[in-house]
Each structure stands twice: as C-alpha cells, then as structure tokens.
Design a protein around this motif. Structure first.
Motif, PDB file in Angstrom:
ATOM      1  N   ILE A   6       0.891  -0.985  -0.210  1.00  0.00           N
ATOM      2  CA  ILE A   6       0.041  -0.105   0.098  1.00  0.00           C
ATOM      3  C   ILE A   6       1.051   1.196   0.111  1.00  0.00           C
ATOM      4  O   ILE A   6       1.824   1.587   0.918  1.00  0.00           O
ATOM      5  N   LEU A   7       0.551   2.180  -0.867  1.00  0.00           N
ATOM      6  CA  LEU A   7       1.286   3.565  -0.878  1.00  0.00           C
ATOM      7  C   LEU A   7       0.588   4.508  -0.151  1.00  0.00           C
ATOM      8  O   LEU A   7      -0.655   4.539  -0.367  1.00  0.00           O
ATOM      9  N   VAL A   8       1.192   4.878   0.873  1.00  0.00           N
ATOM     10  CA  VAL A   8       0.559   6.055   1.484  1.00  0.00           C
ATOM     11  C   VAL A   8       1.176   7.188   1.690  1.00  0.00           C
ATOM     12  O   VAL A   8       2.362   7.597   1.641  1.00  0.00           O
ATOM     13  N   ALA A   9       0.375   8.218   0.844  1.00  0.00           N
ATOM     14  CA  ALA A   9       0.990   9.520   0.496  1.00  0.00           C
ATOM     15  C   ALA A   9      -0.048  10.714   1.196  1.00  0.00           C
ATOM     16  O   ALA A   9      -0.957  10.802   1.110  1.00  0.00           O
ATOM     17  N   LEU A  31       4.527   1.716   1.836  1.00  0.00           N
ATOM     18  CA  LEU A  31       5.667   2.588   1.193  1.00  0.00           C
ATOM     19  C   LEU A  31       5.065   3.947   1.710  1.00  0.00           C
ATOM     20  O   LEU A  31       4.280   4.566   0.782  1.00  0.00           O
ATOM     21  N   PRO A  32       5.479   4.708   2.622  1.00  0.00           N
ATOM     22  CA  PRO A  32       4.947   6.137   2.836  1.00  0.00           C
ATOM     23  C   PRO A  32       5.925   7.170   2.359  1.00  0.00           C
ATOM     24  O   PRO A  32       6.879   6.871   1.882  1.00  0.00           O
ATOM     25  N   MET A  33       5.174   8.276   1.900  1.00  0.00           N
ATOM     26  CA  MET A  33       5.765   9.400   0.937  1.00  0.00           C
ATOM     27  C   MET A  33       4.948  10.472   1.265  1.00  0.00           C
ATOM     28  O   MET A  33       3.780  10.496   1.480  1.00  0.00           O
ATOM     29  N   SER A  34       5.941  11.847   1.160  1.00  0.00           N
ATOM     30  CA  SER A  34       5.417  12.954   1.573  1.00  0.00           C
ATOM     31  C   SER A  34       5.045  13.978   0.561  1.00  0.00           C
ATOM     32  O   SER A  34       4.762  15.034   0.694  1.00  0.00           O
ATOM     33  N   THR A  38       7.664  11.857  -5.499  1.00  0.00           N
ATOM     34  CA  THR A  38       8.039  10.642  -4.958  1.00  0.00           C
ATOM     35  C   THR A  38       6.861   9.424  -5.106  1.00  0.00           C
ATOM     36  O   THR A  38       7.051   8.375  -5.622  1.00  0.00           O
ATOM     37  N   LEU A  39       5.792   9.929  -5.128  1.00  0.00           N
ATOM     38  CA  LEU A  39       4.667   9.077  -5.356  1.00  0.00           C
ATOM     39  C   LEU A  39       4.475   8.711  -6.752  1.00  0.00           C
ATOM     40  O   LEU A  39       4.476   7.777  -7.093  1.00  0.00           O
ATOM     41  N   VAL A  43       4.452   5.259  -8.576  1.00  0.00           N
ATOM     42  CA  VAL A  43       3.110   4.730  -9.586  1.00  0.00           C
ATOM     43  C   VAL A  43       3.733   4.260 -11.110  1.00  0.00           C
ATOM     44  O   VAL A  43       3.468   3.582 -11.582  1.00  0.00           O
ATOM     45  N   SER A  44       4.922   5.263 -11.448  1.00  0.00           N
ATOM     46  CA  SER A  44       5.280   4.891 -12.818  1.00  0.00           C
ATOM     47  C   SER A  44       6.049   3.850 -12.842  1.00  0.00           C
ATOM     48  O   SER A  44       6.047   3.065 -14.162  1.00  0.00           O
ATOM     49  N   ARG A  45       6.521   3.323 -11.968  1.00  0.00           N
ATOM     50  CA  ARG A  45       7.414   1.912 -11.919  1.00  0.00           C
ATOM     51  C   ARG A  45       6.363   0.802 -11.542  1.00  0.00           C
ATOM     52  O   ARG A  45       6.742  -0.231 -11.516  1.00  0.00           O
TER      53      ARG A  45
END
Length: 57
Positions: A6-9, A31-34, A38-39, A43-45
């Motif tokens: 889960i990506l947490v932005a 995967l936390p991001m601020s 970075t998000l 996502v692009s990968r």
C-alpha cells in the motif's frame, strides 16, 4: 501469496505515521511518502497495489 503493498501519500507526517503503523500491523507492506514527485516515481514503476492519499495533495 505475497504481501500486498500500500502506498501512503500524505504531507502530514503524523497521519502518514499512524496509517503506516496500522497497515503494517494488519500485515501489509507500506511505502509512505510525503510528496507527489516521490509518489509519481513509485506509480510510474507500477509499484503498489493500493494508494491512500490526502485529497489536497
């Protein structure tokens, strides 16, 4: 079966931390991001199975 990621932005560090801890305890990889840059890199990968993000971000 592998763990789901889960990506947490969120730009709010405390919200990011609470969500990340709760999801990790529930058995997910997180995967936390601020920030949006970075998000977008993740996502692009094609990383992540789910995205949780701040509406204003």
């Amino acid at each position: 079966m592998s763990k789901r990621t889960i990506l947490v932005a969120d730009d709010d560090a405390s919200i990011r931390l609470v969500l990340s801890q709760a999801l990790t305890r529930a058995g997910y990889d997180v995967l936390p991001m601020s920030n949006i840059a970075t998000l977008w890199n993740h996502v692009s990968r094609g990383e992540g199975d789910l995205l949780i993000t701040d509406v204003m971000m």
